[in-house]
Design a protein around this motif. Structure first.
Motif, PDB file in Angstrom:
ATOM      1  N   LEU A  70       5.378   9.357   4.923  1.00 47.03           N
ATOM      2  CA  LEU A  70       4.280   9.696   4.036  1.00 47.03           C
ATOM      3  C   LEU A  70       3.006   9.008   4.521  1.00 47.03           C
ATOM      4  N   LEU A  71       1.935   9.770   4.681  1.00 53.50           N
ATOM      5  CA  LEU A  71       0.649   9.131   4.984  1.00 53.50           C
ATOM      6  C   LEU A  71      -0.255   9.297   3.768  1.00 53.50           C
ATOM      7  N   ASP A 128       5.567   1.023   6.450  1.00 57.88           N
ATOM      8  CA  ASP A 128       6.813   0.376   6.090  1.00 57.88           C
ATOM      9  C   ASP A 128       7.741   1.473   5.584  1.00 57.88           C
ATOM     10  N   ALA A 129       8.681   1.872   6.446  1.00 58.75           N
ATOM     11  CA  ALA A 129       9.524   3.027   6.126  1.00 58.75           C
ATOM     12  C   ALA A 129      10.391   2.772   4.899  1.00 58.75           C
ATOM     13  N   LYS A 130      10.836   1.523   4.728  1.00 60.60           N
ATOM     14  CA  LYS A 130      11.743   1.207   3.625  1.00 60.60           C
ATOM     15  C   LYS A 130      11.066   1.488   2.276  1.00 60.60           C
ATOM     16  N   ASN A 131       9.817   1.098   2.160  1.00 59.72           N
ATOM     17  CA  ASN A 131       9.099   1.302   0.892  1.00 59.72           C
ATOM     18  C   ASN A 131       8.177   2.505   0.922  1.00 59.72           C
ATOM     19  N   GLN A 132       8.212   3.263   2.004  1.00 61.91           N
ATOM     20  CA  GLN A 132       7.314   4.418   2.201  1.00 61.91           C
ATOM     21  C   GLN A 132       5.862   4.006   1.984  1.00 61.91           C
ATOM     22  N   SER A 133       5.511   2.813   2.439  1.00 61.60           N
ATOM     23  CA  SER A 133       4.146   2.392   2.123  1.00 61.60           C
ATOM     24  C   SER A 133       3.302   2.112   3.363  1.00 61.60           C
ATOM     25  N   LEU A 177       0.863   0.044   5.592  1.00 64.85           N
ATOM     26  CA  LEU A 177       0.565  -1.372   5.825  1.00 64.85           C
ATOM     27  C   LEU A 177      -0.882  -1.484   6.264  1.00 64.85           C
ATOM     28  N   VAL A 178      -1.587  -2.405   5.658  1.00 65.16           N
ATOM     29  CA  VAL A 178      -2.994  -2.581   5.984  1.00 65.16           C
ATOM     30  C   VAL A 178      -3.145  -3.971   6.585  1.00 65.16           C
ATOM     31  N   ASN A 179      -3.607  -4.005   7.828  1.00 65.96           N
ATOM     32  CA  ASN A 179      -3.651  -5.266   8.575  1.00 65.96           C
ATOM     33  C   ASN A 179      -2.300  -5.985   8.477  1.00 65.96           C
ATOM     34  N   GLY A 180      -1.247  -5.203   8.587  1.00 68.15           N
ATOM     35  CA  GLY A 180       0.115  -5.765   8.620  1.00 68.15           C
ATOM     36  C   GLY A 180       0.706  -6.092   7.267  1.00 68.15           C
ATOM     37  N   GLN A 181      -0.031  -5.894   6.178  1.00 73.50           N
ATOM     38  CA  GLN A 181       0.570  -6.211   4.873  1.00 73.50           C
ATOM     39  C   GLN A 181       0.459  -5.058   3.870  1.00 73.50           C
ATOM     40  N   GLU A 182       1.358  -5.119   2.901  1.00 72.38           N
ATOM     41  CA  GLU A 182       1.358  -4.095   1.856  1.00 72.38           C
ATOM     42  C   GLU A 182       0.463  -4.587   0.718  1.00 72.38           C
ATOM     43  N   LEU A 183      -0.556  -3.816   0.386  1.00 77.00           N
ATOM     44  CA  LEU A 183      -1.487  -4.293  -0.652  1.00 77.00           C
ATOM     45  C   LEU A 183      -1.046  -3.875  -2.063  1.00 77.00           C
ATOM     46  N   GLY A 184      -0.115  -2.947  -2.132  1.00 76.33           N
ATOM     47  CA  GLY A 184       0.525  -2.573  -3.400  1.00 76.33           C
ATOM     48  C   GLY A 184      -0.432  -2.326  -4.549  1.00 76.33           C
ATOM     49  N   GLN A 185      -0.141  -2.986  -5.690  1.00 69.43           N
ATOM     50  CA  GLN A 185      -0.918  -2.754  -6.919  1.00 69.43           C
ATOM     51  C   GLN A 185      -2.368  -3.228  -6.799  1.00 69.43           C
ATOM     52  N   ARG A 186      -2.656  -4.065  -5.782  1.00 65.23           N
ATOM     53  CA  ARG A 186      -4.046  -4.505  -5.598  1.00 65.23           C
ATOM     54  C   ARG A 186      -4.964  -3.322  -5.291  1.00 65.23           C
ATOM     55  N   LEU A 187      -4.362  -2.236  -4.806  1.00 66.16           N
ATOM     56  CA  LEU A 187      -5.177  -1.054  -4.499  1.00 66.16           C
ATOM     57  C   LEU A 187      -5.328  -0.138  -5.704  1.00 66.16           C
ATOM     58  N   ARG A 188      -4.619  -0.452  -6.792  1.00 67.97           N
ATOM     59  CA  ARG A 188      -4.541   0.496  -7.920  1.00 67.97           C
ATOM     60  C   ARG A 188      -5.363   0.092  -9.136  1.00 67.97           C
ATOM     61  N   THR A 189      -6.169  -0.964  -9.036  1.00 69.20           N
ATOM     62  CA  THR A 189      -6.954  -1.370 -10.217  1.00 69.20           C
ATOM     63  C   THR A 189      -8.066  -0.334 -10.456  1.00 69.20           C
ATOM     64  N   GLN A 190      -8.575  -0.325 -11.700  1.00 69.84           N
ATOM     65  CA  GLN A 190      -9.652   0.617 -12.030  1.00 69.84           C
ATOM     66  C   GLN A 190     -10.868   0.363 -11.147  1.00 69.84           C
ATOM     67  N   ARG A 191     -11.132  -0.929 -10.887  1.00 69.99           N
ATOM     68  CA  ARG A 191     -12.288  -1.299 -10.060  1.00 69.99           C
ATOM     69  C   ARG A 191     -12.174  -0.705  -8.650  1.00 69.99           C
ATOM     70  N   VAL A 192     -10.994  -0.887  -8.050  1.00 73.91           N
ATOM     71  CA  VAL A 192     -10.793  -0.364  -6.698  1.00 73.91           C
ATOM     72  C   VAL A 192     -10.819   1.179  -6.713  1.00 73.91           C
ATOM     73  N   SER A 193     -10.255   1.783  -7.752  1.00 74.23           N
ATOM     74  CA  SER A 193     -10.262   3.260  -7.843  1.00 74.23           C
ATOM     75  C   SER A 193     -11.687   3.794  -7.859  1.00 74.23           C
ATOM     76  N   GLY A 194     -12.519   3.180  -8.685  1.00 74.14           N
ATOM     77  CA  GLY A 194     -13.910   3.633  -8.789  1.00 74.14           C
ATOM     78  C   GLY A 194     -14.661   3.433  -7.487  1.00 74.14           C
ATOM     79  N   LEU A 195     -14.456   2.264  -6.872  1.00 70.24           N
ATOM     80  CA  LEU A 195     -15.160   1.955  -5.629  1.00 70.24           C
ATOM     81  C   LEU A 195     -14.654   2.818  -4.463  1.00 70.24           C
ATOM     82  N   ALA A 196     -13.347   3.139  -4.480  1.00 74.06           N
ATOM     83  CA  ALA A 196     -12.779   3.975  -3.409  1.00 74.06           C
ATOM     84  C   ALA A 196     -13.465   5.336  -3.397  1.00 74.06           C
ATOM     85  N   SER A 197     -13.700   5.865  -4.580  1.00 73.17           N
ATOM     86  CA  SER A 197     -14.366   7.160  -4.669  1.00 73.17           C
ATOM     87  C   SER A 197     -15.788   7.054  -4.094  1.00 73.17           C
TER      88      SER A 197
END
Ligand code: DC
Length: 233
Positions: free
Chosen positions: A36-37, A73-78, A80-100
């Motif tokens: 998944l990309l 990361d095939a195991k978690n289908q996630s 990796l950003v600079n070698g790490q999984e950012l997980g829920q840190r990417l899902r906050t309302q602040r990041v969602s608004g700024l991503a747009s």
């Protein structure tokens, strides 16, 4: 002549926020034993680092995009950003608004589009690749064999998100606020100059308002497998 079933191919999945695209893409990747990309996560990563470093300019956003490296990361289908999984840190309302917001800048889009093409093409040497986003079937991979546009009624999308947040234990959320945030984000994503959210002419539109996630995944799998066996004949 029988050419056999193609091992790797690219499936483009686009659509507005909250239509079930991410869940469907994840399950479809599992169903097809593919990767998944999540291109939204790439825009979210730029927003996350910009927010961390207090960067607010187009030049700054583009620089962050150029400096990020992505892996899988095939195991978690996630992603990796600079070698790490950012997980829920990417899902906050602040990041969602700024991503747009950051995704509206040409420099950011050019860099991430190039990364997406490179990653997906490399992965598709070995397995199917599900590429999920807003401009995959229109700009990133306009020529792929399989394109879906996943959508749903805005009220249904807001209700789903509301239930999801409630389940996660979020407090003080309102359905009305989620609906408004979704509508604002759709407007921003569809109205921007560079690679706006829109349905590719040759995409199959899947309205998930009245479909379960499993029904959507089954529909897509059957479509893809049907087409693969036709290609293979
Ligand atoms: O799919 P998502 O909600 O994680 O995407 C986050 C933001 O990134 C969204 O507001 C639109 C943007 N995006 C984009 O412009 N192009 C993509 N291919 C994917 C996401």
């Amino acid at each position: 002549m029988r050419r056999g079933i193609k091992k790797g191919y690219i499936v483009a999945i686009d659509g507005p926020a909250g239509a079930g695209k991410s869940t469907v893409s994840r399950l479809l990747a599992l169903e097809l034993s593919g990767r998944l990309l999540d291109t939204g996560a790439m825009y979210r990563s730029v927003a996350y680092y910009a927010s961390h470093k207090n960067i607010t300019t187009a030049t700054g956003f583009s620089k962050i995009a150029r400096e990020l490296t992505f892996g899988y990361d095939a195991k978690n289908q996630s992603l990796l950003v600079n070698g790490q999984e950012l997980g829920q840190r990417l899902r906050t309302q602040r990041v969602s608004g700024l991503a747009s917001k950051v995704s509206a800048f040409k420099g950011v889009r050019q860099t991430l589009t190039a990364c997406q093409r490179k990653l997906a093409k490399a992965w598709a040497q070995d397995c199917p690749v599900i590429v999920e986003g807003r401009d995959i079937g229109t700009v990133v991979f306009p020529k792929v064999d399989y394109k879906f546009y996943v959508t749903a009624d805005p009220k249904v999308r807001a209700e789903r998100r509301y239930q999801q947040l409630k389940k996660q234990g979020s407090k003080g959320i309102s359905l009305k606020a989620i609906l408004k945030a979704n509508i604002d984000r759709d407007k921003q994503d569809s109205g921007r100059k560079h690679a706006p959210l829109k349905c590719a002419e040759d995409a199959i539109v899947v309205d998930t308002s009245k479909m379960s996630i499993n029904q959507v995944v089954q529909f897509m799998t059957e479509h893809i497998k049907g087409r693969i066996s036709l290609v293979g004949e």
